[in-house]
Design a protein around this motif. Structure first.
Motif, PDB file in Angstrom:
ATOM      1  N   LEU A  10       1.718  11.384  -5.503  1.00 23.50           N
ATOM      2  CA  LEU A  10       2.256  10.082  -5.540  1.00 23.50           C
ATOM      3  C   LEU A  10       3.481   9.879  -6.562  1.00 23.50           C
ATOM      4  O   LEU A  10       4.439   9.283  -6.440  1.00 23.50           O
ATOM      5  N   GLU A  11       3.032  10.596  -7.772  1.00 26.86           N
ATOM      6  CA  GLU A  11       4.127  10.473  -8.603  1.00 26.86           C
ATOM      7  C   GLU A  11       5.451  10.845  -8.506  1.00 26.86           C
ATOM      8  O   GLU A  11       6.453  10.449  -8.973  1.00 26.86           O
ATOM      9  N   MET A  52       7.252   1.433  -0.597  1.00 29.18           N
ATOM     10  CA  MET A  52       6.073   0.871   0.352  1.00 29.18           C
ATOM     11  C   MET A  52       5.581   2.093   1.059  1.00 29.18           C
ATOM     12  O   MET A  52       4.317   1.972   1.350  1.00 29.18           O
ATOM     13  N   VAL A  53       6.448   2.827   1.553  1.00 23.97           N
ATOM     14  CA  VAL A  53       5.794   3.963   2.579  1.00 23.97           C
ATOM     15  C   VAL A  53       4.704   5.019   1.858  1.00 23.97           C
ATOM     16  O   VAL A  53       3.873   5.294   2.214  1.00 23.97           O
ATOM     17  N   ALA A  54       5.132   5.333   0.470  1.00 23.43           N
ATOM     18  CA  ALA A  54       4.400   6.179  -0.217  1.00 23.43           C
ATOM     19  C   ALA A  54       3.112   5.602  -0.757  1.00 23.43           C
ATOM     20  O   ALA A  54       2.024   5.968  -0.497  1.00 23.43           O
ATOM     21  N   PHE A  55       2.992   4.154  -1.070  1.00 19.85           N
ATOM     22  CA  PHE A  55       1.880   3.418  -1.285  1.00 19.85           C
ATOM     23  C   PHE A  55       1.049   3.459  -0.066  1.00 19.85           C
ATOM     24  O   PHE A  55      -0.213   3.458  -0.141  1.00 19.85           O
ATOM     25  N   ALA A  56       1.683   3.283   1.085  1.00 19.01           N
ATOM     26  CA  ALA A  56       0.938   2.889   2.367  1.00 19.01           C
ATOM     27  C   ALA A  56       0.352   4.324   2.766  1.00 19.01           C
ATOM     28  O   ALA A  56      -0.777   4.461   3.336  1.00 19.01           O
ATOM     29  N   PHE A  64      -0.667   1.192   9.249  1.00 22.10           N
ATOM     30  CA  PHE A  64       0.898   1.160   9.090  1.00 22.10           C
ATOM     31  C   PHE A  64       1.336   0.269   8.249  1.00 22.10           C
ATOM     32  O   PHE A  64       2.652  -0.257   8.623  1.00 22.10           O
ATOM     33  N   ILE A  65       0.604  -0.478   7.396  1.00 21.41           N
ATOM     34  CA  ILE A  65       1.445  -1.597   6.829  1.00 21.41           C
ATOM     35  C   ILE A  65       2.534  -1.505   5.956  1.00 21.41           C
ATOM     36  O   ILE A  65       3.509  -2.176   6.007  1.00 21.41           O
ATOM     37  N   PHE A  69       6.394  -2.831   6.507  1.00 17.74           N
ATOM     38  CA  PHE A  69       7.402  -3.446   5.678  1.00 17.74           C
ATOM     39  C   PHE A  69       8.461  -2.781   5.459  1.00 17.74           C
ATOM     40  O   PHE A  69       9.582  -3.387   5.060  1.00 17.74           O
ATOM     41  N   ALA A  70       8.668  -1.404   5.330  1.00 17.78           N
ATOM     42  CA  ALA A  70       9.595  -0.522   5.269  1.00 17.78           C
ATOM     43  C   ALA A  70      10.515  -0.893   6.450  1.00 17.78           C
ATOM     44  O   ALA A  70      11.949  -0.738   6.169  1.00 17.78           O
TER      45      ALA A  70
END
Length: 108
Positions: A10-11, A52-56, A64-65, A69-70
């Motif tokens: 994630l980093e 948004m996509v990375a955290f999801a 697919f939240i 949002f993306a």
């Protein structure tokens, strides 16, 4: 034979997003051309979409939240770009410049 999937940490996505956002802020603060400022704002919105996509993907991959949002961010960015370009073209038609320093009055 199973395919081995490696996940990118994630980093890496956060660093990419921070770099994109920083470039966008730099572009907004240093550019004088309205079109380049608009492109820098789009860069900042794209950095938010990457976050948004990375955290999801890392928090709840079955939902697919973040992707939803993306998609909303991309839709808003497209509407903002269309409206801002129309305003910039209108100002350019009357003032013959897209330099934001020379556009200091609202009256024509």
């Amino acid at each position: 034979m199973e395919a081995v999937t490696q996940q990118i940490p994630l980093e890496h996505f956060l660093v990419l997003s921070a770099i994109l956002f920083s470039l966008g802020v730099y572009g907004v603060l240093t550019r004088r051309n309205a079109v380049l400022i608009l492109m820098s704002i789009e860069l900042m919105l794209n950095a938010a979409s990457v976050n948004m996509v990375a955290f999801a993907a890392y928090t709840s991959p079955e939902q697919f939240i973040g992707i939803i949002f993306a998609i909303f961010i991309i839709t808003i960015a497209a509407a903002e770009a269309g409206l801002a370009l129309a305003i910039i073209l209108r100002i350019f038609r009357y003032r013959k410049t897209a330099n934001v320093d020379e556009i200091d009055e609202l009256k024509w």
